[in-house]
Design a protein around this motif. Sequence first.
Motif, PDB file in Angstrom:
ATOM      1  N   PHE A 123     -39.053  -1.883  -8.178  1.00  0.00           N
ATOM      2  CA  PHE A 123     -37.944  -1.603  -7.298  1.00  0.00           C
ATOM      3  C   PHE A 123     -36.501  -1.582  -7.915  1.00  0.00           C
ATOM      4  CE2 PHE A 123     -40.817  -4.367  -4.702  1.00  0.00           C
ATOM      5  CZ  PHE A 123     -41.308  -3.601  -4.175  1.00  0.00           C
ATOM      6  N   ARG A 124     -35.564  -0.934  -7.305  1.00  0.00           N
ATOM      7  CA  ARG A 124     -34.237  -1.130  -7.583  1.00  0.00           C
ATOM      8  C   ARG A 124     -33.652  -2.198  -6.796  1.00  0.00           C
ATOM      9  NH1 ARG A 124     -31.101   0.714 -11.987  1.00  0.00           N
ATOM     10  NH2 ARG A 124     -32.890   1.927 -13.091  1.00  0.00           N
ATOM     11  N   ILE A 125     -32.832  -3.273  -7.389  1.00  0.00           N
ATOM     12  CA  ILE A 125     -32.352  -4.278  -6.668  1.00  0.00           C
ATOM     13  C   ILE A 125     -30.686  -4.012  -6.643  1.00  0.00           C
ATOM     14  CG2 ILE A 125     -32.004  -5.758  -8.402  1.00  0.00           C
ATOM     15  CD1 ILE A 125     -32.746  -8.039  -6.413  1.00  0.00           C
ATOM     16  N   GLU A 126     -30.226  -4.302  -5.559  1.00  0.00           N
ATOM     17  CA  GLU A 126     -28.621  -4.145  -5.466  1.00  0.00           C
ATOM     18  C   GLU A 126     -28.008  -5.228  -4.833  1.00  0.00           C
ATOM     19  OE1 GLU A 126     -26.879   0.010  -4.411  1.00  0.00           O
ATOM     20  OE2 GLU A 126     -28.606   0.251  -3.231  1.00  0.00           O
ATOM     21  N   HIS A 127     -26.914  -5.695  -5.599  1.00  0.00           N
ATOM     22  CA  HIS A 127     -25.865  -6.784  -5.016  1.00  0.00           C
ATOM     23  C   HIS A 127     -24.685  -6.118  -5.094  1.00  0.00           C
ATOM     24  CE1 HIS A 127     -29.391  -8.654  -7.323  1.00  0.00           C
ATOM     25  NE2 HIS A 127     -29.431  -9.717  -6.203  1.00  0.00           N
ATOM     26  N   GLU A 128     -23.657  -6.685  -4.317  1.00  0.00           N
ATOM     27  CA  GLU A 128     -22.340  -6.267  -4.469  1.00  0.00           C
ATOM     28  C   GLU A 128     -21.995  -6.637  -6.020  1.00  0.00           C
ATOM     29  OE1 GLU A 128     -19.991  -8.294  -1.448  1.00  0.00           O
ATOM     30  OE2 GLU A 128     -20.272  -6.390  -0.008  1.00  0.00           O
TER      31      GLU A 128
ATOM     32  N   LEU B 251     -41.609  10.499  -4.404  1.00  0.00           N
ATOM     33  CA  LEU B 251     -40.213   9.756  -4.320  1.00  0.00           C
ATOM     34  C   LEU B 251     -39.969   8.897  -5.445  1.00  0.00           C
ATOM     35  CD1 LEU B 251     -38.131   8.684  -1.301  1.00  0.00           C
ATOM     36  CD2 LEU B 251     -38.400   7.120  -3.357  1.00  0.00           C
ATOM     37  N   VAL B 252     -38.759   8.941  -6.463  1.00  0.00           N
ATOM     38  CA  VAL B 252     -38.660   8.219  -7.512  1.00  0.00           C
ATOM     39  C   VAL B 252     -37.228   7.736  -7.485  1.00  0.00           C
ATOM     40  CG1 VAL B 252     -38.663   7.915  -9.983  1.00  0.00           C
ATOM     41  CG2 VAL B 252     -40.168   9.716  -8.688  1.00  0.00           C
ATOM     42  N   THR B 253     -36.993   6.464  -7.752  1.00  0.00           N
ATOM     43  CA  THR B 253     -35.545   6.027  -7.873  1.00  0.00           C
ATOM     44  C   THR B 253     -35.143   6.028  -9.254  1.00  0.00           C
ATOM     45  OG1 THR B 253     -36.017   3.746  -7.611  1.00  0.00           O
ATOM     46  CG2 THR B 253     -35.777   4.815  -5.677  1.00  0.00           C
ATOM     47  N   ASN B 254     -33.754   6.021  -9.376  1.00  0.00           N
ATOM     48  CA  ASN B 254     -33.170   5.572 -10.889  1.00  0.00           C
ATOM     49  C   ASN B 254     -31.847   4.819 -10.752  1.00  0.00           C
ATOM     50  OD1 ASN B 254     -32.801   5.319 -13.592  1.00  0.00           O
ATOM     51  ND2 ASN B 254     -33.158   7.438 -13.922  1.00  0.00           N
TER      52      ASN B 254
ATOM     53  N   ALA C 202     -35.351   6.945   1.051  1.00  0.00           N
ATOM     54  CA  ALA C 202     -36.274   5.938   0.365  1.00  0.00           C
ATOM     55  C   ALA C 202     -36.292   4.776   1.133  1.00  0.00           C
ATOM     56  CB  ALA C 202     -35.423   5.497  -0.883  1.00  0.00           C
ATOM     57  N   PRO C 203     -37.801   4.324   0.958  1.00  0.00           N
ATOM     58  CA  PRO C 203     -37.940   2.948   1.782  1.00  0.00           C
ATOM     59  C   PRO C 203     -37.372   1.789   1.032  1.00  0.00           C
ATOM     60  CG  PRO C 203     -39.828   3.441   0.359  1.00  0.00           C
ATOM     61  CD  PRO C 203     -38.663   4.662   0.233  1.00  0.00           C
ATOM     62  N   VAL C 204     -36.501   0.975   2.018  1.00  0.00           N
ATOM     63  CA  VAL C 204     -35.792  -0.336   1.406  1.00  0.00           C
ATOM     64  C   VAL C 204     -36.270  -1.519   2.300  1.00  0.00           C
ATOM     65  CG1 VAL C 204     -33.991   1.093   0.670  1.00  0.00           C
ATOM     66  CG2 VAL C 204     -33.760   0.156   3.252  1.00  0.00           C
ATOM     67  N   GLN C 205     -35.660  -2.451   1.755  1.00  0.00           N
ATOM     68  CA  GLN C 205     -36.085  -3.761   2.333  1.00  0.00           C
ATOM     69  C   GLN C 205     -35.204  -5.031   1.722  1.00  0.00           C
ATOM     70  OE1 GLN C 205     -40.159  -5.430   1.818  1.00  0.00           O
ATOM     71  NE2 GLN C 205     -40.035  -6.686   3.568  1.00  0.00           N
ATOM     72  N   LEU C 206     -34.484  -5.853   2.594  1.00  0.00           N
ATOM     73  CA  LEU C 206     -33.713  -6.894   2.309  1.00  0.00           C
ATOM     74  C   LEU C 206     -34.636  -7.932   1.465  1.00  0.00           C
ATOM     75  CD1 LEU C 206     -31.547  -7.503   5.422  1.00  0.00           C
ATOM     76  CD2 LEU C 206     -31.230  -5.970   3.435  1.00  0.00           C
ATOM     77  N   VAL C 207     -33.909  -8.400   0.567  1.00  0.00           N
ATOM     78  CA  VAL C 207     -34.671  -9.460  -0.418  1.00  0.00           C
ATOM     79  C   VAL C 207     -35.255 -10.602   0.496  1.00  0.00           C
ATOM     80  CG1 VAL C 207     -34.294 -11.196  -2.256  1.00  0.00           C
ATOM     81  CG2 VAL C 207     -33.569  -8.668  -2.637  1.00  0.00           C
TER      82      VAL C 207
ATOM     83  N   ALA D 230     -29.334  -8.906  -0.440  1.00  0.00           N
ATOM     84  CA  ALA D 230     -29.592  -8.104  -1.494  1.00  0.00           C
ATOM     85  C   ALA D 230     -30.682  -7.239  -1.050  1.00  0.00           C
ATOM     86  CB  ALA D 230     -29.844  -8.807  -2.672  1.00  0.00           C
ATOM     87  N   THR D 231     -30.401  -5.826  -1.586  1.00  0.00           N
ATOM     88  CA  THR D 231     -31.403  -4.860  -1.224  1.00  0.00           C
ATOM     89  C   THR D 231     -32.243  -4.348  -2.366  1.00  0.00           C
ATOM     90  OG1 THR D 231     -29.735  -4.237   0.262  1.00  0.00           O
ATOM     91  CG2 THR D 231     -31.404  -2.411  -0.255  1.00  0.00           C
ATOM     92  N   LEU D 232     -33.424  -4.103  -1.905  1.00  0.00           N
ATOM     93  CA  LEU D 232     -34.559  -3.421  -2.515  1.00  0.00           C
ATOM     94  C   LEU D 232     -35.001  -2.239  -2.420  1.00  0.00           C
ATOM     95  CD1 LEU D 232     -37.223  -6.556  -3.047  1.00  0.00           C
ATOM     96  CD2 LEU D 232     -35.537  -5.886  -4.765  1.00  0.00           C
ATOM     97  N   THR D 233     -34.750  -1.164  -3.141  1.00  0.00           N
ATOM     98  CA  THR D 233     -35.353   0.093  -2.980  1.00  0.00           C
ATOM     99  C   THR D 233     -36.463   0.638  -3.955  1.00  0.00           C
ATOM    100  OG1 THR D 233     -32.782   0.559  -2.698  1.00  0.00           O
ATOM    101  CG2 THR D 233     -34.431   2.629  -2.804  1.00  0.00           C
ATOM    102  N   ALA D 234     -37.206   1.405  -2.935  1.00  0.00           N
ATOM    103  CA  ALA D 234     -38.658   1.816  -3.712  1.00  0.00           C
ATOM    104  C   ALA D 234     -38.722   3.323  -4.034  1.00  0.00           C
ATOM    105  CB  ALA D 234     -39.875   1.425  -2.846  1.00  0.00           C
ATOM    106  N   VAL D 235     -39.302   3.764  -4.837  1.00  0.00           N
ATOM    107  CA  VAL D 235     -40.058   3.093  -5.872  1.00  0.00           C
ATOM    108  C   VAL D 235     -39.510   3.420  -7.337  1.00  0.00           C
ATOM    109  CG1 VAL D 235     -41.979   4.767  -6.067  1.00  0.00           C
ATOM    110  CG2 VAL D 235     -42.339   2.193  -6.567  1.00  0.00           C
ATOM    111  N   GLU D 236     -39.409   2.597  -8.327  1.00  0.00           N
ATOM    112  CA  GLU D 236     -39.075   2.961  -9.732  1.00  0.00           C
ATOM    113  C   GLU D 236     -40.536   2.972 -10.475  1.00  0.00           C
ATOM    114  OE1 GLU D 236     -36.178   3.061 -13.111  1.00  0.00           O
ATOM    115  OE2 GLU D 236     -35.586   2.463 -11.140  1.00  0.00           O
ATOM    116  N   THR D 237     -40.726   4.103 -11.030  1.00  0.00           N
ATOM    117  CA  THR D 237     -42.032   4.473 -11.818  1.00  0.00           C
ATOM    118  C   THR D 237     -41.845   5.071 -13.160  1.00  0.00           C
ATOM    119  OG1 THR D 237     -42.257   6.509 -10.461  1.00  0.00           O
ATOM    120  CG2 THR D 237     -43.381   4.846  -9.637  1.00  0.00           C
ATOM    121  N   ARG D 238     -40.571   5.583 -13.540  1.00  0.00           N
ATOM    122  CA  ARG D 238     -40.442   6.434 -14.617  1.00  0.00           C
ATOM    123  C   ARG D 238     -39.653   5.602 -15.817  1.00  0.00           C
ATOM    124  NH1 ARG D 238     -40.551  12.088 -12.889  1.00  0.00           N
ATOM    125  NH2 ARG D 238     -41.873  12.015 -11.033  1.00  0.00           N
ATOM    126  N   THR D 239     -40.050   4.244 -15.767  1.00  0.00           N
ATOM    127  CA  THR D 239     -39.258   3.599 -16.613  1.00  0.00           C
ATOM    128  C   THR D 239     -39.580   4.116 -18.335  1.00  0.00           C
ATOM    129  OG1 THR D 239     -41.160   1.934 -16.830  1.00  0.00           O
ATOM    130  CG2 THR D 239     -39.352   1.384 -15.349  1.00  0.00           C
TER     131      THR D 239
END
Length: 547
Positions: A296-301, A357-360, A418-423, A482-491
């Motif tokens: 996932f991608r994780i976001e914080h302030e 769907l892919v995130t970066n 994108a699907p997201v969820q709070l940590v 904090a927020t998680l956004t799916a999905v990260e696959t192209r590392t």
Amino acid sequence: MLRLTNIQLPLDHEEADLKLAILDTLSISDDQLIDFTVHKRGYDARKKAKIVLIYTLDVDTCLNEELLEKFAKDSQVKVSPDMSYNFVAQAPEDLSQRPVVIGFGPCGLFIGLVLAQMGFKPIILERGKEVRQRTKDTFGFWRKKILNTESNVQFGEGGAGTFSDGKLYSQVKDKKHYSRKVLHEFVDAGAPEEILFVSKPHIGTFKLVTMIEQMRAKIIALGGEIRFEQRVDEFHFDEEQGTDGHKRINGLTLASGERIDTNYVALAVGHSARDTFEMLVKNKVSVKAKPFSVGFRIEHEQSVIDDARFGDNAGNEILGAADYKLVHHCNNGRSVYSFCMCPGGTVVAAASEEGRLVTNGMSQYSRHERNANSAIVVGIEPSDFANKDDPSDVLSGIEFQRRLEETAFKLGGENYDAPVQLVGDFLAGRKSGEHGEVSPSYKPGVKYCDLSETLPDYAIAAIREALPAFERKIKGFSMNDATLTAVETRTSSTIQITRDRESLQSINVEGLYPAGEGAGYAGGILSAGIDGIKVAEAMALAMMAKR
């Protein structure tokens, strides 16, 4: 010149203190010092209340030889290495063949540039569009949800690195100092000169766009040719005409039907050229599956990360926006780590195929956006995605990625949200309803979901274990909002296009040079550029040897 390492000074030191540190380290007088330059500047923030800057300096004195003898046993005083770049060949005037470079990301860019600088007049083929039109298409996708599968975050001039943080550091071994060649070319193209000495240089998307245009112009001025919207659909071979009985490449056909004849092809297509990988396997080019990572991608302030890393020094201009690098080894045998951390940046839509769907993550040079984001990913081995019906299927990693991307697309509403969820909800195993203090930055939009559906159970379990462990290293990391956004696959690429260590050619196709991230030999802008220089040199030497 002398190179002094590990010169430590307080974060708020005066400019004159550098000179004083040199005089003190070498026990010389002011009049014996001729000049000095900063080769590298980093920092040690392990003690937040006492952050120190760490310098590597190149120093010239009138006593160089005597000082080297005096400090012979001191590892922090050595001769400055010669880091200048020297071309390995110069093309003859009657060059009979032009090399072809497929892909114009960081690796293809440096293959083309170095070949052009040596006079080989490369033909560079890029399936996507030139960088400004590509930027319009990409931003249009983020605003209007209209995906152009040939012009997006993955495909087009500059490659995937164009829409990133523009990081210019790497852990690859670089005994020949190719990284200095890469950085100097970037500075010549308009990058800030500080990338030559800061420990973690970055550029950001908008600066990269202008730089790439300048480098393109240089290649063209040197006789190179760059052709956009030119996808390669087929290779052609002379059977058993190469050395050791291998087949030799003799040309390629474009999607337009045009054929280009050549015996020298650099393949620098990036990690998302799935149709190209399928074409290689069909042509029995040697390919093997390799590990990669998903998550996932994780976001914080960003302020949360700054405070955790720098304390009262948060906001210091020299330190800038804080980053982090984390790893946790889980009880189930998996490893979870942060990847492609983007301080003061945004999470972006990075799809290149419809219905997936892919995130970066990306940042601008200023890193002034409100949120910090990073991929939090789990290591995946070939045994995890092996095709049970066909164990020899080296492309099964692509199908693994596609299944995850399709699931994320459906959970997001099948419109590239994108699907997201709070940590906090992710750790508790409950669906999220709305965002808290951290507002997701992903565009086009988000949908709150239960992300446990987006990854295999072992990956979900590993990330749930890792997040609290990361909290012990960075306070606030596993905070509820904090927020998680799916999905990260192209590392990274799911395959490695195997090549000979010496010639850098495919181990079973003479004249084909797999290169960069897509071929499994780089990971990031700098390492891709370094690999590009190596491949350009190998191609030039091979072409000269055939004369």
